[in-house]
Design a protein around this motif. Sequence first.
Motif, PDB file in Angstrom:
ATOM      1  N   MET A   1       0.858  -1.178   0.000  1.00 44.50           N
ATOM      2  CA  MET A   1       0.000   0.000   0.000  1.00 44.50           C
ATOM      3  C   MET A   1       0.897   1.232   0.000  1.00 44.50           C
ATOM      4  SD  MET A   1      -2.726   1.063   2.960  1.00 44.50           S
ATOM      5  CE  MET A   1      -4.177   0.241   2.352  1.00 44.50           C
ATOM      6  N   VAL A   2       0.437   2.309  -0.629  1.00 49.70           N
ATOM      7  CA  VAL A   2       1.138   3.592  -0.587  1.00 49.70           C
ATOM      8  C   VAL A   2       0.160   4.608  -0.008  1.00 49.70           C
ATOM      9  CG1 VAL A   2       2.326   5.382  -1.894  1.00 49.70           C
ATOM     10  CG2 VAL A   2       2.563   2.982  -2.586  1.00 49.70           C
ATOM     11  N   ILE A   3       0.568   5.212   1.103  1.00 47.11           N
ATOM     12  CA  ILE A   3      -0.306   6.106   1.851  1.00 47.11           C
ATOM     13  C   ILE A   3       0.279   7.514   1.863  1.00 47.11           C
ATOM     14  CG2 ILE A   3      -1.291   6.596   4.127  1.00 47.11           C
ATOM     15  CD1 ILE A   3      -0.983   3.567   4.700  1.00 47.11           C
ATOM     16  N   ALA A   4      -0.575   8.503   1.662  1.00 42.58           N
ATOM     17  CA  ALA A   4      -0.209   9.899   1.895  1.00 42.58           C
ATOM     18  C   ALA A   4      -0.863  10.300   3.208  1.00 42.58           C
ATOM     19  CB  ALA A   4      -0.692  10.791   0.763  1.00 42.58           C
ATOM     20  N   CYS A   5      -0.050  10.680   4.192  1.00 45.19           N
ATOM     21  CA  CYS A   5      -0.580  11.079   5.489  1.00 45.19           C
ATOM     22  C   CYS A   5      -0.474  12.594   5.626  1.00 45.19           C
ATOM     23  CB  CYS A   5       0.168  10.393   6.626  1.00 45.19           C
ATOM     24  SG  CYS A   5      -0.523  10.823   8.244  1.00 45.19           S
ATOM     25  N   HIS A   6      -1.598  13.202   5.982  1.00 46.48           N
ATOM     26  CA  HIS A   6      -1.682  14.657   6.080  1.00 46.48           C
ATOM     27  C   HIS A   6      -1.687  15.156   7.527  1.00 46.48           C
ATOM     28  CE1 HIS A   6      -2.753  15.115   1.757  1.00 46.48           C
ATOM     29  NE2 HIS A   6      -3.243  13.898   1.937  1.00 46.48           N
ATOM     30  N   CYS A   7      -1.413  14.283   8.507  1.00 45.66           N
ATOM     31  CA  CYS A   7      -1.447  14.715   9.908  1.00 45.66           C
ATOM     32  C   CYS A   7      -0.344  15.755  10.163  1.00 45.66           C
ATOM     33  CB  CYS A   7      -1.325  13.526  10.855  1.00 45.66           C
ATOM     34  SG  CYS A   7       0.349  12.869  11.072  1.00 45.66           S
TER      35      CYS A   7
ATOM     36  N   VAL B   1      -4.726   9.594   4.428  1.00 43.86           N
ATOM     37  CA  VAL B   1      -5.223   9.573   5.799  1.00 43.86           C
ATOM     38  C   VAL B   1      -5.000  10.923   6.461  1.00 43.86           C
ATOM     39  CG1 VAL B   1      -4.929   7.081   6.063  1.00 43.86           C
ATOM     40  CG2 VAL B   1      -3.069   8.608   6.730  1.00 43.86           C
ATOM     41  N   TRP B   2      -5.743  11.147   7.512  1.00 43.72           N
ATOM     42  CA  TRP B   2      -5.727  12.408   8.247  1.00 43.72           C
ATOM     43  C   TRP B   2      -6.052  13.597   7.338  1.00 43.72           C
ATOM     44  CZ3 TRP B   2      -6.077  13.129  13.279  1.00 43.72           C
ATOM     45  CH2 TRP B   2      -5.742  12.072  14.118  1.00 43.72           C
ATOM     46  N   THR B   3      -7.012  13.397   6.463  1.00 46.19           N
ATOM     47  CA  THR B   3      -7.416  14.490   5.568  1.00 46.19           C
ATOM     48  C   THR B   3      -8.063  15.636   6.353  1.00 46.19           C
ATOM     49  OG1 THR B   3      -9.510  13.386   5.065  1.00 46.19           O
ATOM     50  CG2 THR B   3      -7.653  13.006   3.551  1.00 46.19           C
ATOM     51  N   SER B   4      -8.462  15.375   7.595  1.00 44.81           N
ATOM     52  CA  SER B   4      -9.006  16.444   8.444  1.00 44.81           C
ATOM     53  C   SER B   4      -7.943  17.499   8.761  1.00 44.81           C
ATOM     54  CB  SER B   4      -9.566  15.859   9.742  1.00 44.81           C
ATOM     55  OG  SER B   4      -8.546  15.183  10.460  1.00 44.81           O
ATOM     56  N   GLU B   5      -6.661  17.170   8.575  1.00 42.48           N
ATOM     57  CA  GLU B   5      -5.575  18.110   8.855  1.00 42.48           C
ATOM     58  C   GLU B   5      -4.809  18.515   7.594  1.00 42.48           C
ATOM     59  OE1 GLU B   5      -3.147  16.567  12.056  1.00 42.48           O
ATOM     60  OE2 GLU B   5      -4.837  16.577  13.436  1.00 42.48           O
ATOM     61  N   LYS B   6      -5.320  18.149   6.418  1.00 45.11           N
ATOM     62  CA  LYS B   6      -4.596  18.449   5.180  1.00 45.11           C
ATOM     63  C   LYS B   6      -4.622  19.940   4.881  1.00 45.11           C
ATOM     64  CE  LYS B   6      -7.875  17.929   1.355  1.00 45.11           C
ATOM     65  NZ  LYS B   6      -7.691  19.273   0.844  1.00 45.11           N
TER      66      LYS B   6
END
Length: 136
Positions: free
Chosen positions: A24-30, A114-119
């Motif tokens: 999996m490849v994840i972009a984390c925006h936290c 993930v963490w799109t609430s903080e993007k």
Amino acid sequence: MTYPVKGQCQCGSVSFLLKAPPKMVIACHCKECQKLSTSAFSITCIVDAEAIEISGELKETSRVAESGNVNLGKFCPNCGNRIYQINPEAPEVIKFKAAGGLDNTSMIVPTTHVWTSEKQSWVIIPPDVQQFTKQR
């Protein structure tokens, strides 16, 4: 794409060999990943521990995530590039952070954000890509 794919940190002190495609490849925006990457998000490739070889001296740091899991990070002591992270409770899964140092980065396409609430507001996520407001 053929494997293995070689790579190294920015200064070349740490080298790695990715022997299989990321699971999996994840972009984390936290906010923590924004600090880590000094950018709007960080990229993480989820790989099995046996699918990657890492050579060179590493230093480590750790922090406790919102989930309560320990996030143990390994980095190059010379250039500071983060190489990978693990949860010590699940060492068979590597969160490979240095994918930008691979000789071929064509497989580094986020399938999940993930963490799109903080993007950052200017980041546009394609509508067909899986998104989670917090950690998946």
